[in-house]
Enzyme design. Structure first.
Site, PDB file in Angstrom:
ATOM      1  N   ARG A 101       0.880  -1.186   0.000  1.00 14.32           N
ATOM      2  CA  ARG A 101       0.000   0.000   0.000  1.00 14.32           C
ATOM      3  C   ARG A 101       0.902   1.217   0.000  1.00 14.32           C
ATOM      4  O   ARG A 101       1.699   1.402   0.938  1.00 14.32           O
ATOM      5  CB  ARG A 101      -0.898  -0.017   1.238  1.00 14.32           C
ATOM      6  CG  ARG A 101      -1.560   1.322   1.484  1.00 14.32           C
ATOM      7  CD  ARG A 101      -2.705   1.243   2.462  1.00 14.32           C
ATOM      8  NE  ARG A 101      -3.832   0.566   1.865  1.00 14.32           N
ATOM      9  CZ  ARG A 101      -5.061   0.568   2.376  1.00 14.32           C
ATOM     10  NH1 ARG A 101      -5.304   1.180   3.512  1.00 14.32           N
ATOM     11  NH2 ARG A 101      -6.041  -0.053   1.760  1.00 14.32           N
ATOM     12  N   HIS A 128      -7.202   1.026  -6.596  1.00 18.05           N
ATOM     13  CA  HIS A 128      -7.427   0.107  -5.472  1.00 18.05           C
ATOM     14  C   HIS A 128      -8.094  -1.165  -6.021  1.00 18.05           C
ATOM     15  O   HIS A 128      -9.263  -1.446  -5.768  1.00 18.05           O
ATOM     16  CB  HIS A 128      -8.314   0.781  -4.418  1.00 18.05           C
ATOM     17  CG  HIS A 128      -8.277   0.124  -3.071  1.00 18.05           C
ATOM     18  ND1 HIS A 128      -7.490  -0.979  -2.777  1.00 18.05           N
ATOM     19  CD2 HIS A 128      -8.944   0.417  -1.922  1.00 18.05           C
ATOM     20  CE1 HIS A 128      -7.674  -1.316  -1.518  1.00 18.05           C
ATOM     21  NE2 HIS A 128      -8.549  -0.503  -0.976  1.00 18.05           N
ATOM     22  N   GLN A 131      -9.910  -3.958  -3.746  1.00 19.90           N
ATOM     23  CA  GLN A 131     -11.228  -3.528  -3.277  1.00 19.90           C
ATOM     24  C   GLN A 131     -12.277  -3.779  -4.359  1.00 19.90           C
ATOM     25  O   GLN A 131     -13.366  -4.303  -4.088  1.00 19.90           O
ATOM     26  CB  GLN A 131     -11.188  -2.042  -2.911  1.00 19.90           C
ATOM     27  CG  GLN A 131     -12.525  -1.486  -2.449  1.00 19.90           C
ATOM     28  CD  GLN A 131     -12.972  -2.060  -1.124  1.00 19.90           C
ATOM     29  OE1 GLN A 131     -12.244  -1.999  -0.141  1.00 19.90           O
ATOM     30  NE2 GLN A 131     -14.177  -2.618  -1.069  1.00 19.90           N
ATOM     31  N   ASP A 223     -17.169   7.206  -1.579  1.00 19.56           N
ATOM     32  CA  ASP A 223     -15.904   7.072  -0.840  1.00 19.56           C
ATOM     33  C   ASP A 223     -15.659   8.404  -0.126  1.00 19.56           C
ATOM     34  O   ASP A 223     -16.293   9.426  -0.450  1.00 19.56           O
ATOM     35  CB  ASP A 223     -14.775   6.746  -1.837  1.00 19.56           C
ATOM     36  CG  ASP A 223     -13.423   6.497  -1.165  1.00 19.56           C
ATOM     37  OD1 ASP A 223     -13.391   6.262   0.056  1.00 19.56           O
ATOM     38  OD2 ASP A 223     -12.399   6.542  -1.881  1.00 19.56           O
ATOM     39  N   CYS A 263     -16.308   1.532   0.223  1.00 21.36           N
ATOM     40  CA  CYS A 263     -15.124   0.725   0.519  1.00 21.36           C
ATOM     41  C   CYS A 263     -14.776   0.746   2.003  1.00 21.36           C
ATOM     42  O   CYS A 263     -14.107  -0.163   2.489  1.00 21.36           O
ATOM     43  CB  CYS A 263     -13.942   1.209  -0.311  1.00 21.36           C
ATOM     44  SG  CYS A 263     -13.631   2.981  -0.144  1.00 21.36           S
ATOM     45  N   ARG A 291     -13.429  -8.842   0.827  1.00 20.96           N
ATOM     46  CA  ARG A 291     -12.001  -8.585   0.659  1.00 20.96           C
ATOM     47  C   ARG A 291     -11.207  -9.860   0.971  1.00 20.96           C
ATOM     48  O   ARG A 291     -10.262 -10.205   0.273  1.00 20.96           O
ATOM     49  CB  ARG A 291     -11.533  -7.452   1.594  1.00 20.96           C
ATOM     50  CG  ARG A 291     -12.107  -6.087   1.305  1.00 20.96           C
ATOM     51  CD  ARG A 291     -11.609  -5.526   0.003  1.00 20.96           C
ATOM     52  NE  ARG A 291     -10.145  -5.398  -0.023  1.00 20.96           N
ATOM     53  CZ  ARG A 291      -9.444  -4.398   0.511  1.00 20.96           C
ATOM     54  NH1 ARG A 291     -10.071  -3.399   1.122  1.00 20.96           N
ATOM     55  NH2 ARG A 291      -8.113  -4.357   0.427  1.00 20.96           N
TER      56      ARG A 291
END
Ligand code: CP
Ligand code: NVA
Length: 307
Positions: A101, A128, A131, A223, A263, A291
């Site tokens: 990340r 991402h 996700q 988001d 998310c 996930r």
């Protein structure tokens, strides 16, 4: 199948389908995959905080018979000037896979270019993809199909918007992004998503008109207004994103059967009203759970023996 998992756009629709099918099998029968990554080690580099990504990867590799090593921002030598290339080369001598990340997407590309083991993008400022693989799994579970569905993202043209554009386009969906002026998704990502959609029967719609974006949506997504690394802009963004909250009135413009996704982490009262994220249309915790399953599928395919 690409050796790494850096961007959904590196994959064909068939390859994403293979990941989704495996994620479904893993969820239905976790015991059948207990040995899939036996003895394998995943290094997990985090330049930013995480709840879901860290815990789902670490639990996932453990459930597959392997182990994860958490490497936080000050645990390794990157912050003291060791290069990404050297870090990738050294880790490749020890471990079987690297999940990272990062801030700049180039760091993910540099890791992949220098690692001899698979690299998985656990979020960059640009994308991402893990996700969105879990999101596709969730939408398919809840709605029964992906192709032809309208998936609307409301808010900042950020890493989530970009990966949703790629993932939705690959699966033949209509992806709408409704964003405040000045916060459009990256034009290169939009062009690439449009090219993908032209081949899959999907479509891409970019608009500043939130009502138009949400109209007749099967899935509505939002988001945070300020992503990790944008904390200093939070106040300004609060002002500029007014009118872009997903509330019950906005959900009423979508199909009655529409689901709401996020998310997480979420800020109730900013990008989403509590009545929506805590209401009956919300599937956010199924998303979070997926996930685990989706990333187990990624690790099995990239790091496992039989796949
Ligand atoms: N959705 C997500 O990636 O959450 P974390 O930042 O907690 O990992
Ligand atoms: N756009 C958010 C996503 C968090 C999972 C961020 O980058 O902080």
């Amino acid at each position: 199948m690409p050796r790494h998992f850096l961007s959904l756009a590196d994959h064909s629709p068939e390859q994403i389908r293979a990941y989704l099918d495996l994620a479904r099998q893993v969820k239905l029968n976790p015991a059948g995959f207990r040995e899939a990554c036996r003895g394998r080690t995943l290094a997990m580099i985090f330049q930013k905080p995480s709840l879901r990504t860290r815990v789902s990867f670490e639990t996932g590799i453990f459930q597959l018979g392997g182990q994860g090593i958490y490497l936080g921002p000050t645990d390794i030598q990157l912050h003291r000037g060791e290069t990404i290339a050297d870090t990738a080369k050294v880790l490749s001598r020890f471990v079987d896979g690297i999940m990272a990340r990062v801030f700049g997407h180039q760091d993910i590309l540099d890791l992949a270019a220098n690692a001899s083991v698979p690299v998985i993008n656990g979020l960059s400022d640009l994308l991402h993809p893990c996700q969105v693989l879990a999101d596709l799994q969730t939408i398919e579970e809840k709605l029964g199909s992906l192709a032809g569905r309208k998936w609307t993202y409301v808010g900042d043209g950020n890493n989530m918007a970009h990966s949703i554009l790629y993932g939705g386009a690959l699966m033949g969906m209509t992806v709408a992004v409704a964003h405040p002026r000045g916060y459009a998704p990256d034009p290169e990502v939009v062009t690439r998503a449009r090219d993908i959609a032209a081949r899959t029967g999907g479509a891409v719609q970019i608009t500043e008109d939130i009502a138009e974006g949400v109209a007749d949506a099967d899935a509505v997504y939002t988001d945070v207004w300020a992503s990790m690394g944008q904390e200093a802009e939070h106040k300004e963004r609060l002002a500029r994103f007014q009118g872009f909250q997903v509330d019950a009135a906005m959900m009423a413009r979508a199909l009655p059967s529409a689901i709401f996704l996020h998310c997480l982490p979420a800020h109730r009262g900013e990008e989403v009203a509590a009545e929506v994220i805590d209401g009956p249309q919300s599937v956010v915790f199924d998303q979070a759970e997926n996930r685990l399953h989706a990333q187990k599928a990624i690790m099995i395919k990239l790091m496992g023996d039989r796949w």
